[in-house]
Design an enzyme around this catalytic site. Sequence first.
Site, mmCIF file in Angstrom:
data_model
loop_
_atom_site.group_PDB
_atom_site.id
_atom_site.type_symbol
_atom_site.label_atom_id
_atom_site.label_comp_id
_atom_site.label_asym_id
_atom_site.label_seq_id
_atom_site.Cartn_x
_atom_site.Cartn_y
_atom_site.Cartn_z
ATOM 1 N N CYS A 45 35.005 38.583 37.575
ATOM 2 C CA CYS A 45 34.835 38.516 36.110
ATOM 3 C C CYS A 45 34.012 39.699 35.608
ATOM 4 O O CYS A 45 34.303 40.256 34.533
ATOM 5 C CB CYS A 45 34.139 37.222 35.707
ATOM 6 S SG CYS A 45 35.032 35.736 36.177
HETATM 7 C C1 BEZ Z 1 34.918 35.837 40.363
HETATM 8 O O1 BEZ Z 1 34.867 36.234 39.213
HETATM 9 O O2 BEZ Z 1 34.681 36.580 41.302
HETATM 10 C C2 BEZ Z 1 35.265 34.409 40.651
HETATM 11 C C3 BEZ Z 1 34.942 33.431 39.755
HETATM 12 C C4 BEZ Z 1 35.250 32.111 40.044
HETATM 13 C C5 BEZ Z 1 35.899 31.793 41.232
HETATM 14 C C6 BEZ Z 1 36.241 32.812 42.114
HETATM 15 C C7 BEZ Z 1 35.932 34.112 41.832
#
Ligand code: BEZ
Length: 211
Positions: A45
């Site tokens: 994210c």
């Molecule tokens: C991420 O942004 O890395 C992420 C967020 C939630 C679950 C898995 C990955």
Amino acid sequence: MSLRLGDVAPDFTAETTAGTIKFHEWLGNGWGILFSHPADFTPVCTTELGAMSKLIPEFTKRNVKVAALSADPLDSHKKWVNDINETQNTTVNYPIIADPEFKVANMYGMVHPNVTDKFTVRSVFVIGPDKKVKLTITYPASTGRNFDEILRVIDSLQLTANYSVATPANWKNGEDVIITTAVKDEDIPAKFPKGHKKIKPYLRTTPQPNL
Ligand code: BEZ
């Protein structure tokens, strides 16, 4: 319930990193993108919000407003923005909606409970000036989105809205486009003065009309 193409994008009022927004009023008469991400302070994210931030001038040029959403609270978003700016070498200047009660997420079907009911998946909605949904894409949490693709779809949608054209597979801005079947052969020269190719009666191409 999931939103489908052509549905009116639900209106809402929400707290964001750029103040309270009433979504439809905030969109005004232009285009919009609403995209959700699973959680603050997560790696994929963080890269996504940075990538979108760098593309904001391109979306602005196309009269597209951008809003992100996660179910985390506003104070968390505000702290996280500092990390995004620092690590992604940008300044996030589009609103990030705080949706701790999943009000907006549920309206837009951003929670896919058979994956998890703990956070929103990576949904993207493109909304047209008529407030209707023009595109939906859903990615899993483990795959960061390709924001160049979203820009490419905006270019295609705006061409279709302004000219009677569609875009072929893997089309990129600047390449030939397809004249829709609604246009009669005899009307093509006036409508597409740059010329055209008739490959089949139903497959007619022309240089991109807005260049
Ligand atoms: C991420 O942004 O890395 C992420 C967020 C939630 C679950 C898995 C990955």
